[in-house]
Scaffold this motif. Structure first.
Motif, mmCIF file in Angstrom:
data_model
loop_
_atom_site.group_PDB
_atom_site.id
_atom_site.type_symbol
_atom_site.label_atom_id
_atom_site.label_comp_id
_atom_site.label_asym_id
_atom_site.label_seq_id
_atom_site.Cartn_x
_atom_site.Cartn_y
_atom_site.Cartn_z
ATOM 1 N N ARG A 1 -10.786 -4.343 -5.649
ATOM 2 C CA ARG A 1 -9.524 -4.653 -4.967
ATOM 3 C C ARG A 1 -8.331 -4.715 -5.911
ATOM 4 N NH1 ARG A 1 -10.172 -3.607 0.353
ATOM 5 N NH2 ARG A 1 -12.337 -4.068 0.869
ATOM 6 N N ARG B 1 -4.198 2.574 -4.948
ATOM 7 C CA ARG B 1 -4.624 3.753 -4.211
ATOM 8 C C ARG B 1 -4.538 4.970 -5.134
ATOM 9 N NH1 ARG B 1 -1.973 3.490 1.765
ATOM 10 N NH2 ARG B 1 -3.911 4.502 2.334
ATOM 11 N N HIS C 1 -5.597 2.024 13.384
ATOM 12 C CA HIS C 1 -7.056 1.887 13.346
ATOM 13 C C HIS C 1 -7.715 2.608 14.514
ATOM 14 C CE1 HIS C 1 -11.069 0.166 13.417
ATOM 15 N NE2 HIS C 1 -10.817 -0.351 14.603
ATOM 16 N N HIS D 1 0.809 -1.217 0.000
ATOM 17 C CA HIS D 1 0.000 0.000 0.000
ATOM 18 C C HIS D 1 0.844 1.270 0.000
ATOM 19 C CE1 HIS D 1 1.021 -0.840 4.172
ATOM 20 N NE2 HIS D 1 0.808 0.428 4.443
ATOM 21 N N LYS E 1 -15.309 -1.419 -3.163
ATOM 22 C CA LYS E 1 -14.001 -1.131 -3.737
ATOM 23 C C LYS E 1 -13.553 -2.275 -4.635
ATOM 24 C CE LYS E 1 -9.192 -0.292 -2.388
ATOM 25 N NZ LYS E 1 -8.245 -0.151 -1.255
ATOM 26 N N THR F 1 -12.526 3.911 6.395
ATOM 27 C CA THR F 1 -13.396 2.976 7.105
ATOM 28 C C THR F 1 -13.315 3.131 8.621
ATOM 29 O OG1 THR F 1 -13.230 1.400 5.281
ATOM 30 C CG2 THR F 1 -13.935 0.543 7.428
ATOM 31 N N SER F 2 -12.125 3.195 9.165
ATOM 32 C CA SER F 2 -11.985 3.276 10.620
ATOM 33 C C SER F 2 -12.615 4.559 11.163
ATOM 34 C CB SER F 2 -10.503 3.218 11.006
ATOM 35 O OG SER F 2 -9.922 1.998 10.603
ATOM 36 N N PRO G 1 -13.868 3.323 1.304
ATOM 37 C CA PRO G 1 -12.875 2.284 1.638
ATOM 38 C C PRO G 1 -11.560 2.528 0.894
ATOM 39 C CG PRO G 1 -14.485 1.443 0.054
ATOM 40 C CD PRO G 1 -14.929 2.833 0.410
ATOM 41 N N ASP G 2 -10.425 2.178 1.531
ATOM 42 C CA ASP G 2 -10.334 1.561 2.841
ATOM 43 C C ASP G 2 -9.931 2.570 3.927
ATOM 44 O OD1 ASP G 2 -10.937 -1.177 2.260
ATOM 45 O OD2 ASP G 2 -8.960 -1.383 1.384
ATOM 46 N N SER G 3 -9.202 3.626 3.528
ATOM 47 C CA SER G 3 -8.614 4.496 4.547
ATOM 48 C C SER G 3 -9.652 5.335 5.289
ATOM 49 C CB SER G 3 -7.544 5.401 3.926
ATOM 50 O OG SER G 3 -8.039 6.076 2.788
ATOM 51 N N ARG H 1 -1.132 1.368 7.171
ATOM 52 C CA ARG H 1 -2.179 0.364 7.194
ATOM 53 C C ARG H 1 -2.832 0.349 8.579
ATOM 54 N NH1 ARG H 1 -0.999 -5.644 4.774
ATOM 55 N NH2 ARG H 1 -1.173 -6.249 6.957
#
Length: 464
Positions: free
Chosen positions: A294, A298, A243, A13, A292, A272-273, A268-270, A232
């Protein structure tokens, strides 16, 4: 090399333009690097030929120099201690001046990357060993950098005096490892042992890690964008799980910018948290409203605007049955150039969303980064050009709210004085360079013309 190969998967990533591994056996170095993802660059036959008990690996996201094989890392140069392999994360802000001095001393450059500047500086520093060369070269490097270097039977890592980019130490059964994030340790069965201190030169030896020396202490300046976007979620940086930090950012964002809405949808994904935290604090259901693809990288770290826009179009797709007829809070980690946000708002409206309220779990990014994030031109940053209300109108949202800088600091739970927030407030931990000194094209030929693409890479064996 197999261990480093596995670790690179965990760090994919952080860079998707190219990948490389240099393996050493104490005498020579075997290097393989190429454009592409880790899985593409290292088929089993190539990996089998990367022999040695020491290795340095890298995945590249270009912030200085074009996306060519010549700029892929590690970079190997000749040195008094045998072939010297160097991999680097960050940006030097004095790379052009150092390169001119090295060229005047006879160094021949084959890339337009500041990593090669570091490699030649180490190789041409008068010293009896690589460790001594690193100690002597370190004060001449300015900017943000974490470096792994391999020559002969020596493998070492070092870091800039402010600790802007992360570098962690781990250990496993019979091995030691340095990596940008702790998630790489999980991949290979290692445990995190701590971080390499700012300005520290650390050697990995069969007997264990050994500090060679360090620069005098300076103000710590850990990059907040690692927490906002880059790292990540399962990584732990500076004793904070990414996270959990992002979740706290989302909770704080909900308190600062509530919205009249029915559901919360993460990007998603960054995002999401942070969306989880927002939904918890707001008492709203968290829904999967965007799917997303996959197999698309990015979008922020794509090499150019065209690639980023194409990436947005194919990367995310709305779930019509979730968003149709509903008021949606769309939570994302940041708005940098505005490429993604307007497209996502339009996608949700086309899928039937009644309202779209955009919430961003970071403050507006108004200032360029010269330390390893590809935003060295302020004109690219939408928040540097437009106030929040005009950004809202430009992306087509019903409302727009950013997390405050104070809210970000509270969520990080780190001393503000230990953070680099220059992209938010313009307070840089180093002297402020020009784009010509530290921008993407700082080492390119005049006129920002990229160097001719190198031939496709192949395995290279370099003797001592």
């Amino acid at each position: 090399a197999p261990l480093v190969h596995l670790a690179l998967y965990a760090l994919q990533h952080r860079g998707q333009e190219s990948a490389g591994i240099a393996a050493g056996d104490g005498d020579g170095v075997v290097l393989h690097r190429d454009l592409g993802l880790v899985a593409q660059v290292f088929p089993p036959a190539v990996l089998a030929r990367l022999r040695g008990w020491l290795a340095v690996g890298h995945v590249r996201y270009a912030t200085m120099g074009s996306a060519t094989v010549a700029n892929a890392q590690p970079i190997v140069v000749a040195s008094p201690w045998g072939p010297l392999a160097v991999a680097h994360n960050g940006n030097l802000i004095n790379a052009p001046a150092l390169r001119r001095a090295l060229e005047a001393d006879g160094a021949r450059f084959t890339s337009t990357s500041d990593t090669e500047v570091i490699a030649h500086l180490l190789a041409r520093t008068a010293a009896a060993s690589l460790e001594e060369a690193a100690l002597r070269a370190l004060p001449h490097l300015d900017g943000a950098f974490t470096v792994a270097a391999l020559a002969g039977g020596t493998l070492l890592g070092f870091r800039d005096r402010h600790g802007i980019r992360p570098l962690l130490l781990g250990g496993g059964p019979g091995f030691w490892i340095l990596a940008s994030e702790s998630c790489a340790f999980d991949q290979v069965g290692a445990v995190a042992l701590g971080e390499v201190e700012p300005g520290e030169v650390l050697a990995l030896t069969p007997a264990g890690p050994r500090t060679i020396g360090a620069l005098p202490p300076a103000r710590r300046a850990h990059c907040v964008f690692e927490y906002i976007y880059f790292a990540r979620p399962d990584s732990t940086l500076y004793h904070r799980n990414v996270h959990q930090v992002r979740r706290r950012m989302g909770r704080q964002l909900a308190r600062e910018h509530p919205a009249p809405a029915d559901i919360v949808v993460p990007v998603p994904d960054s995002g999401t948290s942070a969306a989880m935290g927002y939904a918890e604090a707001a008492g709203l259901p968290l829904e999967v409203g965007l799917i997303k693809n996959r197999y698309v990288g990015r979008t922020f770290i794509q090499a150019d605007a065209g690639a980023r826009q194409a990436g947005v179009r194919i990367k995310l797709n709305p779930v019509r049955e979730v968003v149709a007829g509903r008021r949606v809070v769309l939570v994302d980690d940041s708005i940098v150039r505005g490429t993604t946000s307007g497209r996502l708002v339009a996608l949700l409206r086309q899928a039937g969303a009644r309202e779209v309220h955009v919430r961003i779990s970071s403050p507006p990014i108004r200032h360029p980064c010269f330390y390893g994030i590809d935003t060295s031109s302020r004109g690219e940053l939408v928040a540097a050009r437009l106030p929040v209300e005009e950004i809202r109108a430009a992306i087509g949202a019903d409302s727009l709210g950013y997390l405050s800088q104070a809210g970000l600091v509270a969520a990080l739970d780190l001393p503000p004085g230990d953070l680099c927030m220059a992209c938010l407030d313009g307070r840089y931990p180093t002297r402020v360079p020009t784009e010509a000194e530290a921008g993407r094209h700082a080492l390119e030929p005049q006129g920002h013309e990229a160097a001719p693409p190198a031939a496709r890479a192949s395995l290279t064996e370099v003797g001592a």
